[in-house]
Design an enzyme around this catalytic site. Structure first.
Site, PDB file in Angstrom:
ATOM      1  CD1 TRP A  19      32.989  73.044 -25.826  1.00 38.65           C
ATOM      2  CD2 TRP A  19      31.370  72.209 -24.532  1.00 38.65           C
ATOM      3  NE1 TRP A  19      31.817  73.111 -26.545  1.00 38.65           N
ATOM      4  CE2 TRP A  19      30.800  72.608 -25.771  1.00 38.65           C
ATOM      5  CE3 TRP A  19      30.541  71.649 -23.558  1.00 38.65           C
ATOM      6  CZ2 TRP A  19      29.446  72.470 -26.046  1.00 38.65           C
ATOM      7  CZ3 TRP A  19      29.195  71.508 -23.846  1.00 38.65           C
ATOM      8  CH2 TRP A  19      28.660  71.910 -25.071  1.00 38.65           C
ATOM      9  CG  ASP A  47      37.221  65.128 -22.464  1.00 36.33           C
ATOM     10  OD1 ASP A  47      37.029  63.923 -22.685  1.00 36.33           O
ATOM     11  OD2 ASP A  47      36.614  66.036 -23.071  1.00 36.33           O
ATOM     12  CE1 TYR A  52      34.048  69.503 -27.033  1.00 45.76           C
ATOM     13  CE2 TYR A  52      35.934  69.269 -25.583  1.00 45.76           C
ATOM     14  CZ  TYR A  52      34.673  68.870 -25.986  1.00 45.76           C
ATOM     15  OH  TYR A  52      34.048  67.830 -25.335  1.00 45.76           O
ATOM     16  CG  HIS A 111      32.684  64.568 -30.142  1.00 48.20           C
ATOM     17  ND1 HIS A 111      33.370  65.748 -30.243  1.00 48.20           N
ATOM     18  CD2 HIS A 111      31.974  64.690 -29.010  1.00 48.20           C
ATOM     19  CE1 HIS A 111      33.088  66.529 -29.226  1.00 48.20           C
ATOM     20  NE2 HIS A 111      32.244  65.916 -28.472  1.00 48.20           N
ATOM     21  CE1 TYR A 191      27.865  66.380 -22.566  1.00 41.35           C
ATOM     22  CE2 TYR A 191      28.591  64.183 -23.200  1.00 41.35           C
ATOM     23  CZ  TYR A 191      27.702  65.241 -23.335  1.00 41.35           C
ATOM     24  OH  TYR A 191      26.674  65.155 -24.235  1.00 41.35           O
TER      25      TYR A 191
END
Length: 282
Positions: A19, A47, A52, A111, A191
């Site tokens: 990210w 990941d 993103y 997501h 996360y």
């Protein structure tokens, strides 16, 4: 380092997130070097998601793994809710695969929940897995009621993992979600495992208790936070770093075993939940 088993594949319990990577061309070399450093330190999981940077992170990851043997990397990507339909998902996945430079991802996640019926999304995820474009599929930002609903669908129990926010200052998933996933053999992906933005965390890097535990292990605060997240089996942590040394240090956190005294100290400073809390999301 302990491993996590996802759909039959064994991966180290600490991987890498992406990210906020890939957005600045001036940072590209550092970001690629960070991914390489993490892989060299023993990581396998990377990941990412189409969301993103609107694909920039996937493109960056694709550049980083271009000359790395495919079986040395476990790739996770995610489909946006707006693309999680029978009409759009395959096109969305194909675009992700192109940016990543691969023929398939190892795990493809929904997501977060959107307006498409869950049954339609799940059936399409399963179809794309059978088509060989992803080895397995899963979900993200699902709470326990979402998982129970998922399990009622014909293909629902074929989900291979659920990814949610989890760190020392955000322990809500411990009340019932982690236990449910353990009982249903559903691995958990954490996360933001070393903290979330200021609105959710407590400046973990400044906490005196964590500093005390870190000194005991001659480790960094971030390493202690990661060791804490993966203290239970079948939990995969995916910290993000654009710094090569930090990325490698993150992976080496998997070699730290926290003692009962360490855990008791951390529990006192950051108590476990005593009731069901709303799922923290970013």
């Amino acid at each position: 380092m302990q491993t996590v088993t996802i759909a039959g594949q064994h991966v180290p319990a600490i991987g890498m997130g992406s990210w906020n990577m890939g957005d600045d061309p001036l940072k590209e070399n550092d970001e690629i070097n960070a991914i390489h450093a993490g892989l060299d330190a023993g990581a396998k999981v990377i990941d990412t998601a189409e969301m993103y940077g609107s694909g920039n992170a996937e493109t960056l990851v694709g550049k980083a793994i271009k000359n790395i043997a495919r079986d040395q990397v476990y790739l996770i990507s995610k489909v946006l809710p707006s693309n999680a339909s029978k009409a759009k998902m395959e096109q969305s996945l194909d675009a992700s695969l192109k940016r990543l430079g691969v023929d398939e991802v190892d795990l493809y996640l929904y997501h977060w929940r959107g307006g498409v019926p869950l049954s339609e999304t799940v059936d399409e995820l399963q179809r794309l897995t059978q088509a060989g474009k992803t080895k397995a599929w899963g979900i993200s930002n699902f709470d326990i009621d979402d998982l129970k609903e998922l399990w009622q669908l014909p293909n629902g129990s074929k989900a291979a993992a659920n990814e949610d926010l989890y760190n020392l200052s955000s322990r809500g998933v411990e009340y019932s979600l982690l236990g449910w996933q353990k009982a249903h053999d559903l691995p958990f992906i954490a996360y933001s495992p070393v903290g979330a933005p200021d609105s959710l965390d407590s400046h973990l890097d400044e906490d005196k208790t964590i500093q005390t535990v870190a000194k005991r292990h001659q480790a960094s605060i971030y390493q202690i936070l990661l060791a804490w997240v993966i203290r239970q089996p079948q939990i995969l942590a995916i910290p993000q770093s654009s710094n090569a040394k930090h990325a490698a240090d993150n992976i080496h956190a998997g070699d730290i075993s926290l003692t009962k005294d360490d855990l008791a100290l951390l529990d006192k400073a950051f108590p476990a939940p005593t009731k069901k809390l709303p799922l923290d999301v970013l």
